[in-house]
Design a protein around this motif. Structure first.
Motif, PDB file in Angstrom:
ATOM      1  N   ARG A  69       0.731  -1.321   0.064  1.00  0.00           N
ATOM      2  CA  ARG A  69       0.124  -0.380   0.128  1.00  0.00           C
ATOM      3  C   ARG A  69       1.411   1.417   0.257  1.00  0.00           C
ATOM      4  NH1 ARG A  69      -2.910  -0.139   5.039  1.00  0.00           N
ATOM      5  NH2 ARG A  69      -3.614   1.449   4.707  1.00  0.00           N
ATOM      6  N   GLU A  71      -0.202   6.003  -0.427  1.00  0.00           N
ATOM      7  CA  GLU A  71      -1.246   6.966  -0.482  1.00  0.00           C
ATOM      8  C   GLU A  71      -0.525   7.308  -1.244  1.00  0.00           C
ATOM      9  OE1 GLU A  71      -2.899   7.743   4.048  1.00  0.00           O
ATOM     10  OE2 GLU A  71      -0.875   8.439   3.746  1.00  0.00           O
ATOM     11  N   ARG A  78       5.866   2.937   1.660  1.00  0.00           N
ATOM     12  CA  ARG A  78       5.685   2.510   2.168  1.00  0.00           C
ATOM     13  C   ARG A  78       5.620   1.366   4.091  1.00  0.00           C
ATOM     14  NH1 ARG A  78       7.542  -1.336  -2.799  1.00  0.00           N
ATOM     15  NH2 ARG A  78       6.750  -2.902  -2.268  1.00  0.00           N
ATOM     16  N   GLU A 408      -7.904  -2.718  -6.585  1.00  0.00           N
ATOM     17  CA  GLU A 408      -7.035  -2.455  -5.916  1.00  0.00           C
ATOM     18  C   GLU A 408      -5.446  -2.574  -7.254  1.00  0.00           C
ATOM     19  OE1 GLU A 408      -6.677  -3.245  -1.719  1.00  0.00           O
ATOM     20  OE2 GLU A 408      -9.029  -3.531  -1.791  1.00  0.00           O
ATOM     21  N   ARG A 410      -1.633  -1.687  -6.735  1.00  0.00           N
ATOM     22  CA  ARG A 410      -0.837  -2.148  -5.611  1.00  0.00           C
ATOM     23  C   ARG A 410       1.218  -1.648  -5.830  1.00  0.00           C
ATOM     24  NH1 ARG A 410      -2.308  -4.095  -0.225  1.00  0.00           N
ATOM     25  NH2 ARG A 410      -4.215  -3.514  -0.069  1.00  0.00           N
ATOM     26  N   SER A 415       3.138 -10.346  -1.097  1.00  0.00           N
ATOM     27  CA  SER A 415       1.426  -9.388  -0.449  1.00  0.00           C
ATOM     28  C   SER A 415       1.038 -10.687  -0.700  1.00  0.00           C
ATOM     29  CB  SER A 415       0.739  -8.865  -2.116  1.00  0.00           C
ATOM     30  OG  SER A 415       0.132  -8.798  -2.170  1.00  0.00           O
ATOM     31  N   ASP A 423      -1.076  -7.466   3.561  1.00  0.00           N
ATOM     32  CA  ASP A 423      -2.576  -8.281   2.927  1.00  0.00           C
ATOM     33  C   ASP A 423      -2.852  -9.429   2.817  1.00  0.00           C
ATOM     34  OD1 ASP A 423      -1.523  -5.641   1.306  1.00  0.00           O
ATOM     35  OD2 ASP A 423      -0.393  -6.173   0.224  1.00  0.00           O
TER      36      ASP A 423
END
Lengths: 475, 197
Positions: A69, A71, A78, A408, A410, A415, A423
């Protein structure tokens, strides 16, 4: 001259010495390192006051615990999403690489990504090499005709200290993939079908060489998917003999040889084939012309059926252990013998991992998602295997396709394949995942995984239930 | 590394095939930077309820499992991930040997480097051992690495295979890195020969 297999050619060239009643001392050309399986190895070096013997043959990256993730869509910040232990582990790798002089594609690098994605894309992975990493999916690099396999942390320490490993020579198995794949059927379906055929322990003690027309027809990225899951059949390494596709893929990559060195390498690489008449210890043949997309239903990668098939009945299979294993799997997955998987509701779709997180995998998924919307309540994560993959996908507008569909998009990392970075599935959730393991809780405690190809995953994302991708493909 | 010579112990039964290393030690516990404390997390998702209390019906939580240093498990034990945290968790709990019909390659290598002995027996022997231990869970097993034998009173002696090199390392408690470091001359010579190619 004796006819030799590709495996034997690589092996013999890398045996430093072998003393009586002892394993071979095998030289390692490339050692890949990540944050999860290396800290104890570096501590071991420190305890013995040892250095890294060949920092230039060692490359590190951060992938397992890294949050995906971000923003602002960039890699900056991160780590803010990581838990304290992961931050500590990542900082530890940074400090270790600094102290021991190892190049690191870390959090700030444009080349960060899953270790088995960046090795090939940087041209580090080359035919004829021996490649190891503290990660069982190191088998991926075998797609280039490199002998590549996973090792434990003690062995990571051995390689750091001596650039060598103690290894008994494995046996060889020719895996002939015959026929031609139908539209909608991918390398992922082939490897899942192979594991079903020979079982998750079927390859223990062997190195595979994938051969035959279906392998020759595969792109390099498809061959990587095929080799990646070799370990799920129990074999530590899988090889594909290098050919023109291999050379074309490597030409011009950052660490690929250049100029005269390229010509010399090419001449050497072209010798890396199994000689006519060479004998394998074992042979398996898989005919794939009639293969359908494959989906796993159980708790190991050998438990799979064709997407239109029905689940096996524990009362009609093998011995007591197999019956028990199958019933345990059905219970865990909340499924019933004899039922179809087709139409089974799914909560999450994960597209990514070292198995299917490359640009061609994202392109495949995008062909189905383009101009469509994912099912309501469905959560779809698309996680590129590296920054290089991410940049390429964005240049092609794939990120827009995914986002407009409701998925999404990423940052790169392992992950939800291993669910170390936040995740993860919630207990009881069902996922269709392009990753490599459907073990209990692998994608989050209590989570339930159906492994499938990027096409099947994308089709499922659209309908919210397990779907044959061929029904959504343009004719 | 801990020496392994002779082990006498009761056994814990986990008669499942393909026990993967994600079950032995789930990935969320791999964020450690040392090897200690993992015994608590061994088989975590099978062993504990969501509130963290022990699941009474899981074998490791049964009173008769306490103190047992031998695990008897199904075929292809330790498949999946290469994590050495698996043997660290098993030895952290107190296991010194695992009896199975086969082991995954990477797990086997990792176990041997941690003084954890993988004992391979035939399927027939495995099944008779299971029956015996189901009926008499208190039976003591004796594993003698020197003679490569597994004995249970009243049962025929089973011989298990192990390569001479690993056996010597285990019997003497020496690790492989010392051996490799001793080959410095050969490794340097190899490196020189490769530079000439």
């Amino acid at each position: 001259m004796t006819a030799k297999t590709l495996f034997h050619k690589i092996w013999e060239r890398h045996v430093v010495t072998q003393q009586p009643n002892s394993p071979a001392v095998l030289y390692v050309d490339l050692h890949l390192v990540h944050e999860v399986t290396s800290p104890q190895a570096f501590s071991g070096l420190r305890n013995r006051n040892l250095k890294v013997r060949q920092p230039s043959k060692t490359v590190a990256t951060i992938d397992h615990g890294v949050p995906t993730r971000s923003e602002d869509g960039s890699k900056i910040g991160r780590l803010a999403f990581a838990d304290e232990m992961s931050v500590r582990q990542i900082r530890q790798l940074e400090a270790n690489c600094d102290e021991f002089g190892i190049p690191l594609y870390g959090m700030q690098s444009e080349n960060q990504g899953i270790v088995h994605v960046i090795g090939p894309e940087l041209g580090l992975t080359q035919p004829g090499m021996t490649i190891v990493c503290g990660d069982s999916h190191t088998a991926t690099h075998g797609a280039f005709g490199a002998l590549a396999f996973g090792i434990g942390s003690s062995e990571v320490e051995h390689v750091l200290a001596t650039q060598c490993l103690l290894q008994w020579q494995p046996k060889t198995c020719a895996v002939n993939i015959e026929g031609e794949l139908s539209p909608g059927v991918t390398a992922k379906d082939v490897i899942l079908a192979l594991i079903r055929k020979i079982g998750v322990g079927g390859g223990v003690g062997y190195v595979f060489e994938y051969r035959g027309p279906a392998v020759q027809a595969m792109t390099m990225e498809e061959r990587m998917t095929l080799c990646n899951m070799t370990i799920e059949a129990g074999a530590r390494a899988g090889l594909v003999a290098p050919d023109q596709k291999t050379f074309d893929y490597l030409a011009g990559r950052v660490f690929a040889p250049k100029g005269e060195e390229w010509e010399r390498s090419l001449a050497r690489w072209k010798e890396l084939v199994t000689d006519e008449g060479a004998v394998f210890d074992h042979e398996v043949t898989l005919e794939v012309s009639d293969l359908e997309p494959v989906v796993t239903f159980g708790i190991n990668p050998g438990m799979s059926i064709p997407v239109n098939g029905k689940l096996p009945d524990p009362n009609t299979v093998g011995d007591e252990a197999q019956k028990g294993g199958l019933q345990k799997a059905l219970d865990y997955m909340g499924l019933t013998a004899g039922q179809q998987l087709l139409g089974h509701p799914v909560d999450v779709v994960f597209i990514g991992s070292c198995t299917n997180g490359r640009i061609s995998d994202l392109r495949l998924a995008a062909t189905l998602l383009k101009g469509r919307k994912i099912a309501p309540q469905m959560r779809v994560l698309v996680v590129p295997g590296s920054y290089s993959v991410k940049r390429q996908a964005e240049a092609e507008g794939l990120d827009q396709i995914f986002k407009e569909a409701g998925a999404e998009w990423r940052e790169p990392g392992c992950s939800m394949c291993i669910a170390m970075n936040g995740d993860q599935l919630e207990p009881g959730q069902y996922a269709v995942s392009t990753s490599n393991r459907n073990f209990e809780g692998r994608q989050g405690k209590g989570g339930r995984t159906f492994l499938a190809s990027p096409l099947t995953a994308a089709a499922t994302a659209l309908t919210g239930k397990i779907t044959d991708p061929r029904t959504l493909m343009q004719p | 590394m801990n020496k392994f010579t002779l082990l006498k112990s009761r056994a814990v039964l986990l008669p499942l095939d393909h026990v993967d290393t994600d079950q032995i030690i789930p990935a969320r516990f791999l964020k450690v930077t040392d090897k200690t404390g993992l015994g608590e997390k061994l088989f975590s998702d099978w062993r504990y309820l969501p509130d963290g209390s022990p699941k009474p019906d899981f074998v490791l939580n049964k009173p008769e499992s306490r103190g047992a240093a031998i695990l008897v498990a199904g075929d292809n034990f330790g498949c999946g991930s290469s994590r050495e945290h698996a043997p660290w968790a098993l030895t952290g709990f107190g296991f010194r040997a695992i009896i199975s019909t086969s082991f995954a390659d990477i797990f086997r290598n990792n176990a041997l480097k941690n003084g954890l002995l993988p004992v391979v027996v035939s399927p027939d022997y495995y099944h008779s051992l299971l029956r015996r231990l189901e009926n008499e869970p208190q039976s003591e097993l004796e594993i003698d690495l020197g003679t490569q034998t597994l004995k249970v009173a009243g049962e025929p002696v089973a011989y298990f295979p192990i390569d001479d090199f690993s056996k010597t390392c285990l019997l003497n408690g020496v690790d492989e890195l010392g051996y490799l470091l001793g080959l410095e001359e050969q490794i340097s010579a190899y490196e020189k020969s490769q530079m000439a190619v």
